[in-house]
Design a protein around this motif. Structure first.
Motif, PDB file in Angstrom:
ATOM      1  N   ASN A  67       0.824  -1.212   0.000  1.00 23.05           N
ATOM      2  CA  ASN A  67       0.000   0.000   0.000  1.00 23.05           C
ATOM      3  C   ASN A  67       0.858   1.262   0.000  1.00 23.05           C
ATOM      4  OD1 ASN A  67      -3.196  -0.126   0.386  1.00 23.05           O
ATOM      5  ND2 ASN A  67      -2.304  -2.016   1.157  1.00 23.05           N
ATOM      6  N   ARG A  70       2.209   1.551  -3.415  1.00 21.59           N
ATOM      7  CA  ARG A  70       1.150   1.391  -4.430  1.00 21.59           C
ATOM      8  C   ARG A  70       1.466   0.252  -5.400  1.00 21.59           C
ATOM      9  NH1 ARG A  70      -0.951   4.247  -1.110  1.00 21.59           N
ATOM     10  NH2 ARG A  70      -2.163   6.132  -1.497  1.00 21.59           N
ATOM     11  N   PRO A  72       0.464  -3.512  -6.639  1.00 21.00           N
ATOM     12  CA  PRO A  72      -0.595  -4.519  -6.560  1.00 21.00           C
ATOM     13  C   PRO A  72      -0.061  -5.857  -6.055  1.00 21.00           C
ATOM     14  CG  PRO A  72      -0.012  -4.088  -8.845  1.00 21.00           C
ATOM     15  CD  PRO A  72       0.784  -3.126  -8.014  1.00 21.00           C
ATOM     16  N   VAL A  91       3.433  -6.892 -10.112  1.00 23.00           N
ATOM     17  CA  VAL A  91       2.618  -7.455  -9.033  1.00 23.00           C
ATOM     18  C   VAL A  91       3.522  -8.163  -8.023  1.00 23.00           C
ATOM     19  CG1 VAL A  91       1.071  -9.407  -8.546  1.00 23.00           C
ATOM     20  CG2 VAL A  91       0.468  -7.738 -10.298  1.00 23.00           C
ATOM     21  N   ASP A 486     -10.766  -1.647  -0.451  1.00 23.09           N
ATOM     22  CA  ASP A 486      -9.484  -1.576  -1.172  1.00 23.09           C
ATOM     23  C   ASP A 486      -9.385  -0.231  -1.897  1.00 23.09           C
ATOM     24  OD1 ASP A 486      -7.090  -2.224  -2.376  1.00 23.09           O
ATOM     25  OD2 ASP A 486      -7.980  -3.538  -3.896  1.00 23.09           O
ATOM     26  N   ASN A 489      -6.999   0.159  -4.630  1.00 27.85           N
ATOM     27  CA  ASN A 489      -7.166  -0.783  -5.752  1.00 27.85           C
ATOM     28  C   ASN A 489      -5.894  -1.584  -6.014  1.00 27.85           C
ATOM     29  OD1 ASN A 489      -8.672  -2.014  -7.770  1.00 27.85           O
ATOM     30  ND2 ASN A 489      -7.965  -0.585  -9.342  1.00 27.85           N
ATOM     31  N   LEU A 490      -5.402  -2.202  -4.971  1.00 29.27           N
ATOM     32  CA  LEU A 490      -4.141  -2.952  -5.095  1.00 29.27           C
ATOM     33  C   LEU A 490      -4.322  -4.458  -4.930  1.00 29.27           C
ATOM     34  CD1 LEU A 490      -1.882  -0.604  -2.947  1.00 29.27           C
ATOM     35  CD2 LEU A 490      -1.946  -0.785  -5.441  1.00 29.27           C
ATOM     36  N   SER A 491      -5.438  -4.865  -4.371  1.00 30.26           N
ATOM     37  CA  SER A 491      -5.622  -6.279  -4.080  1.00 30.26           C
ATOM     38  C   SER A 491      -6.153  -6.985  -5.327  1.00 30.26           C
ATOM     39  CB  SER A 491      -6.601  -6.423  -2.898  1.00 30.26           C
ATOM     40  OG  SER A 491      -6.605  -7.726  -2.413  1.00 30.26           O
ATOM     41  N   ASN A 492      -5.225  -7.551  -6.051  1.00 26.50           N
ATOM     42  CA  ASN A 492      -5.499  -8.250  -7.315  1.00 26.50           C
ATOM     43  C   ASN A 492      -6.544  -7.546  -8.173  1.00 26.50           C
ATOM     44  OD1 ASN A 492      -5.210 -10.118  -9.313  1.00 26.50           O
ATOM     45  ND2 ASN A 492      -6.266 -11.779  -8.248  1.00 26.50           N
ATOM     46  N   PRO A 493      -6.286  -6.303  -8.530  1.00 32.30           N
ATOM     47  CA  PRO A 493      -7.256  -5.596  -9.357  1.00 32.30           C
ATOM     48  C   PRO A 493      -7.419  -6.261 -10.727  1.00 32.30           C
ATOM     49  CG  PRO A 493      -5.186  -4.384  -9.253  1.00 32.30           C
ATOM     50  CD  PRO A 493      -5.063  -5.536  -8.295  1.00 32.30           C
TER      51      PRO A 493
END
Lengths: 504, 484
Positions: A67, A70, A72, A91, A486, A489-493
């Protein structure tokens, strides 16, 4: 690599340098693999780095670093399924294989598992204690945690219900790195209960399928386990081609044939009312031929399948029933009598099957379906058994329009797996194509979804873009939910909003 | 227009009231919760009216409190911040009985009695709790996760799907009931998964804070034609625990529950107070009730092998064989299966009210092996508040083949006696605190217990508040309840 050096070093300091890697070989290995390879991971790219934490606390720290910079991140457990393959650059692949915590509470019938525990591992331990779990039909090598949270489909659902409802208390690292504890774990150390306090936030873990890392990383769950019989299931054969010998005084397979799909569905409903059996499932001829061809190669399969198709009776439907003497040998005798009564009443035939099992208790391996070559896609529906008659017919008719290039199924019945003594069931149709014809498979998939909108089909592979508005704008609620938990928008977008299959 | 007029425009003038006497009926319930008055009551007749009421509430910030029954417990339907009572009793239709899928679609006003009577006509039965009040809504009872008497169904949850008006007035249907054209399409609405999340689970245990459920599809099961009732008396609760574990792990039996003599006497008493006193004297301290239910086919044969297994269990444990009758209650063995599969008869005084007029329950989940400890633990606050130890009712309901149990204490009291009622309130709070501190898991925390639980469950509370804000940013649905 565009992951900042500072982030990389911070991650190394969390788990130790030996458990973080940006080696291209490791990254490529974490790009593809597992169930549905070549279909759902066609846009996959290598992760920026791969990291292997050992504890929930380490995962919290990793996600907080993600986070901060930034970056993912995607969790993966056994990489059994290709659904978590990354599709965007840089990622952090959080590989949870080292998290092999396992505690078994024999008295209160639950186990506590980390993501690295597979169904096979759990089952082996449970059998030692006179207990059991199930293995999902997709494959016993899958992670118990990931499988139940994502899908959890297994024919033992006949008696024990939907897979994800077997999840009890949960520990879950949210997309911002906070730890969320659900159920009895919310304020106790125990994992014996999943609901509450108050509303049940396991609700957010999944819908038709899991969020695939789109709402954080689940790190530990309590899972229901079940009593078994005192007799042992003895392995036969040489690993990995082993089978389990079933104790004939307590377990007995029956192969039932019904004259039509409709009668077969009536028959399964009646078995539900009778509350007998441990497993009930129809066996599509296609599945049977795939299984029989193991070790004979793809050519052997296709040759046999063609021969079968030329003479196939497309109406007959085969159902396997495992009668079970949980309580005693007398229970087994009771179940057999009831089963045979019902078979006779519905105009079917029944014969005892071999006293062995290869795919329901220890070593299910539907991944073997790939060996016959090409690509396949399942159209999986969960609804009533009656509804399955509509969806199976619809999918079959649509497939016929594209056969070839879709492989011919000879219009033979596909899979019905009733759950909860017939309260609901899975209906699954398989379609194969040659590698080069994947577009035909996609076109078929699209046609099936359009059919669903028309007739009320409820397929697992929902597409928020197609169904969101039609299904009470649930896609809008999901977008808000994702933003709530989230915000970066980082959790497996873009999970859990869209399926890779539909992404261009 | 004023609020009353706005409501009248939605539901009709005859279905709105601001009359103090009428509102007073909603201000208190059969619990020790503090009374609180609503400002209005509205009685919608359909989902559109509910949606319009919810939109009105969002425009004006007035709280909405849904209620479905004519009787309430636990303070779960009290308007703690005033507002509009959304009384759903006019929506009392059984919308569909799906015999093949053993599923029934009901509106909020359908009572347990109504549901069971209808199912009975189709040789089916509901998965009901222990002697629900005849006026209690089956929908709200299921939403509140009242424990069912039959632990043999591992898929313990009776709810298949539901339709709900969300806190912003939008409509949502869960699972396959969300499909286009339902119920007039190919789907039967029996798959609870999705879309997107598990909506069913979100509204359970929510006490009306997450939306207003307008119908629900619940499971029914085949009603056994042949039954055999067994009673196992025990002097101490710890003696009953291992037999329950063994029975459940042997996968035998249908209804299975453990009652202490106070509760069993309260259930069996026909004439008050004579029968109750007599039964309390002669009943064993603890009675395990087990119904062996015959199958849909060959019913006697199923009972036969299950009875053999039961005898084997008692032999292995070195305890007396289970009895087929209960001393002091002749003929009960024949009546009990039917009794347990119905709500409490409307012509009789409710079993929890017969002794002293009211009853305060406190219940939680634990594992069976800890039930004896909790029986002991609860005596401390009970004694400290001057409640007679021999007047505590206890009911233990094994869940999901004995994986856990519902542990319930019942404190009988006279609600007209203010002093006693206050003492029971203190007892309730102190007992809850003591039980929580000793590991009781309150899955359904009400009133002051909610504060105690959410204070301890920090991460859960934070996520729950986020979830609530996601659905109800104006906090119009039942504010002041749970941690909202």
């Amino acid at each position: 690599m565009s992951i900042p050096k500072e982030a990389y070093e911070a991650l190394q300091s969390i788990v130790g340098p030996e458990w973080v890697s940006d080696d291209p070989a490791v990254r490529i290995a974490d790009t593809k693999g597992g169930y549905a390879t070549g279909v759902v991971d066609v846009n996959a790219v290598p992760p920026g780095i791969s990291i292997q934490p050992e504890t929930g606390e380490e995962i919290q720290q990793i996600i907080k670093i993600a986070n901060r910079y930034r970056l993912p991140f995607i969790p993966t457990s056994t990489f059994f399924s290709a659904m978590c393959a990354p599709t965007i650059d840089d990622v952090i692949m959080i590989d949870l294989k080292r998290m092999t915590q396992l505690e078994i509470n024999e008295k209160d019938l639950y186990a506590v598992v980390g993501p690295g525990i597979s169904h096979s591992m759990l089952q082996a331990e449970l059998f030692k204690r006179g207990l059991m779990t199930f293995v999902p039909t997709c494959g016993a090598q899958s992670s118990v945690l990931a499988n139940l949270v994502h899908c959890g489909d297994a024919v033992i659902g006949w008696r024990f219900g939907l897979g994800y409802r077997r999840v009890l208390a949960v520990e879950w690292v949210l997309p911002n790195g906070d730890l969320l504890k659900l159920g009895s774990r919310s304020y106790l150390k125990d994992y014996f209960w999943g609901e509450g306090p108050g509303p049940d936030l396991r609700a957010l873990m999944r819908g038709n399928e899991g969020h695939e890392g789109g709402l954080g990383t689940i790190t530990k769950i309590g899972v229901k386990i079940f009593p078994f019989i005192p007799e042992k299931l003895e392995p036969k054969g040489v690993s990995p081609r082993t089978t389990l010998k079933l104790p004939e005084n307590r377990m007995k397979w029956y192969n039932v044939t019904m004259p039509t799909r409709e009668v077969a569905v009536d028959f399964m409903y009646e078995l539900g009312r009778c509350e007998i059996g441990l497993l009930v499932s129809s066996i599509p001829p296609l599945f049977r031929y795939v299984a029989r061809s193991r070790g004979k190669g793809a050519a052997g399969f296709w040759e046999n399948w063609k021969k079968f198709g030329e003479n196939a009776d497309k109406n007959l439907m085969d159902i396997r029933v495992l009668c079970f003497g949980w309580t005693s040998e007398k229970q087994l005798a009771y179940e057999e009598k009831v089963l045979l009564d019902v078979v006779a009443e519905f105009g079917g035939t029944a014969s005892a099957g071999p006293a062995t099992d290869e795919s329901n208790f220890q070593s299910a391996d539907a991944v073997c379906s790939w060996f016959i070559g090409g690509r396949f896609l399942s159209e999986v529906y969960f609804e009533s058994l009656d509804c399955g008659l509509h969806t199976e017919k619809g999918v079959r008719e649509l497939a016929r329009l594209r056969t070839p290039p879709l492989a011919d199924t000879w219009d033979t019945p596909m899979l019905w797996a009733p759950y909860e003594f017939g309260h609901m069931g899975k209906q699954e149709s398989l379609n194969y194509v040659d590698d080069k014809e994947i577009d035909a498979l996609r076109a078929h998939e699209q046609a099936c979804r359009e059919m669903d909108l028309k007739i009320g089909g409820y397929a697992i592979m929902e597409d928020t873009r197609m169904f969101g508005k039609a299904w009470h704008n649930y896609d809008q609620w999901m977008k808000k939910l994702k933003a709530t938990f989230d915000p970066n928008n980082l959790s497996n977008p873009p999970k859990p909003l869209e399926r890779l299959l539909y992404e261009e | 227009m004023g609020m009353k007029e706005d409501l009248a425009a939605i539901v009709g003038v005859e279905n709105v009231s601001a009359d103090a006497e009428e509102l007073k009926l909603y201000s208190k319930d059969y619990s020790v919760s503090m009374p609180s008055m609503p400002n209005y009551v509205a009685r919608p007749k359909n989902v559109e009216e509910i949606q319009n009421i919810v939109k009105l509430a969002n425009r004006t910030q007035i709280p909405l409190i849904p209620c479905s029954s004519s009787i309430h417990f636990n303070g779960a339907a009290l308007p703690v911040q005033g507002g509009i009572m959304v009384d759903l009793r006019k929506m009392n239709r059984i919308l569909n009985i799906d015999i093949r899928n053993r599923a029934i679609r009901i509106e909020p006003g359908v009572t347990w009695t109504q549901l069971q009577d209808e199912l009975d006509r189709h040789d089916l039965m509901a998965l009901n709790p222990l002697f629900a009040h005849p006026l209690k809504s089956a929908l709200s009872g299921s939403l509140e996760r009242e424990p069912m008497l039959i632990p043999k169904f591992e898929y313990g949850d009776p709810i298949l799907n539901l339709e709900v008006v969300l806190p912003n007035g939008d409509l949502m249907r869960s699972g396959s009931s969300c499909t286009v054209g339902f119920p007039d399409n190919a789907a039967d609405g029996v798959n609870p998964q999705g879309p997107g999340i598990d909506w069913v689970k979100l509204f359970q245990g929510a006490q009306g804070t997450m939306g207003i459920v307008t119908w629900m599809i619940v499971k029914a099961e085949v009603k056994p034609k042949v039954n055999k009732t067994f009673f196992m008396p025990f002097e101490r609760i710890d003696q009953a625990i291992e037999p329950i574990y063994r029975i459940q792990k042997n996968m035998i039996g249908s209804e299975c529950l453990l009652l202490n003599r106070v509760n069993l006497a309260a259930i069996l008493a026909e004439k008050w107070p004579g029968d109750f006193s007599f039964l309390r004297e002669i009943l064993p301290p603890w009675t395990l009730i087990l119904i062996l239910a015959g199958g849909w086919r060959r019913p006697e044969e199923r009972i036969e092998y299950e009875e053999e297994a039961l005898n084997r269990i008692t032999m292995e444990l070195g305890i007396p064989e289970a009895h087929t009758s209960l001393k002091g209650a002749p003929g009960l063995e024949k009546k009990l299966p039917g009794m347990l599969r119905n709500a409490w008869p409307s012509e009789k005084v409710y079993w929890k009210f017969g002794y002293k007029g009211s009853c305060q329950d406190i219940y939680f989940h634990t594992v069976l092996s800890k039930a004896p400890d909790f029986t002991e633990i609860v005596t401390e606050p009970v004694a400290a508040n001057g409640y007679p130890l021999d007047e505590i009712g206890i009911y233990i309901q094994p869940l999901e083949r004995g994986r856990a149990c519902h542990f319930e204490c019942n404190f009988y009291y006279n609600p007209q006696d203010t002093k006693t009622a206050n003492r029971i309130h203190n007892l309730y709070v102190e007992a809850a605190e003591t039980l929580i501190n000793n590991g009781a898991f309150f899955t359904r925390p009400y009133g002051p217990v909610a504060n105690m639980v959410y204070d301890k469950a920090a991460s859960y509370t934070a996520a729950l508040k986020k979830t609530k804000h996601w659905l109800d940013p104006n906090n119009v649905m039942a504010p002041g309840r749970l941690c909202f």
